[in-house]
Design an enzyme around this catalytic site. Sequence first.
Site, PDB file in Angstrom:
ATOM      1  N   LYS A 202     -18.782  22.907 136.090  1.00  0.00           N
ATOM      2  CA  LYS A 202     -19.756  21.825 136.205  1.00  0.00           C
ATOM      3  C   LYS A 202     -21.130  22.224 135.682  1.00  0.00           C
ATOM      4  CE  LYS A 202     -17.547  18.836 139.496  1.00  0.00           C
ATOM      5  NZ  LYS A 202     -17.647  18.021 140.721  1.00  0.00           N
ATOM      6  N   ARG A 236     -10.725  22.985 143.666  1.00  0.00           N
ATOM      7  CA  ARG A 236     -10.221  22.262 142.495  1.00  0.00           C
ATOM      8  C   ARG A 236     -10.773  22.945 141.248  1.00  0.00           C
ATOM      9  NH1 ARG A 236     -12.116  17.763 139.482  1.00  0.00           N
ATOM     10  NH2 ARG A 236     -10.495  16.244 138.904  1.00  0.00           N
TER      11      ARG A 236
END
Length: 263
Positions: A202, A236
């Site tokens: 991210k 995840r």
Amino acid sequence: MAIINVTADSFSGDGCPDLGSALLAAERAVKEGAEILDIGGESSRPGATMVSEQQELDRVVPLVEALAPLNIPLSIDTVKPAVMRESIRAGADLINDIASFRAPGALDAVCGSSAALSVMHMQGEPGTMQLAPSYRDVVAEVRSFLDERVRVLLDNGVSRQRIVVDPGFGFGKTLDHNLALLRHLEVFGESGFPVFVGVSRKTMLGAITGRDVRERVFAGAAAALLAVQRGARIVRTHDVAATRDVLRVWMAVEADRPPGLAA
């Protein structure tokens, strides 16, 4: 949890444009040590636009049907009630809804099933969420939101054993907000529900390291380890092998013996 994006516009650059490539990605993830596969047919990256319901169904349901014989838990990343319903019918085990089942019809689609449900915090929606995220106390506000959405599920007959909570890293948060959530992640486990974390590749990791999205493997594995140390039960990731290896080393040290060896 391995990320299997059946999209051409995944922010991480590893989207699968067709069923065949998605199957290969899923098989590779399982070989690398994935214990859950998270299938998404619509990008939720900042600035993303929604795809049609039929297009998402066409991307997701055939993959669920093809993967069901592997007997590995399948998670579906969707906000659309029809996709939730059809995915559960096809064999999905968990619905991962970034909108926390607030869309009209979402509760009806999932509450009567046996699927696990992940509620996530997001300020705004993917198209605009990163324009100007603002909080007085990000940890307290995110915890309050998750508590409220969990209460809605419980009031609609969902058992506690089916619920997991996700603070939503990167979904309407600045770098400082994300760091505060990770620093105090144990707060979210106080509710008694398993904590689900997704930080892999991210923007927050790019801001810290200065690296391009494809070069954030080490940063993502480090963030996953920090999350697990603070109570996360599901991480995840795009990078299964690296994340698994980091966690196995940590668990071996914590257990005071290498995994697989007799006590």
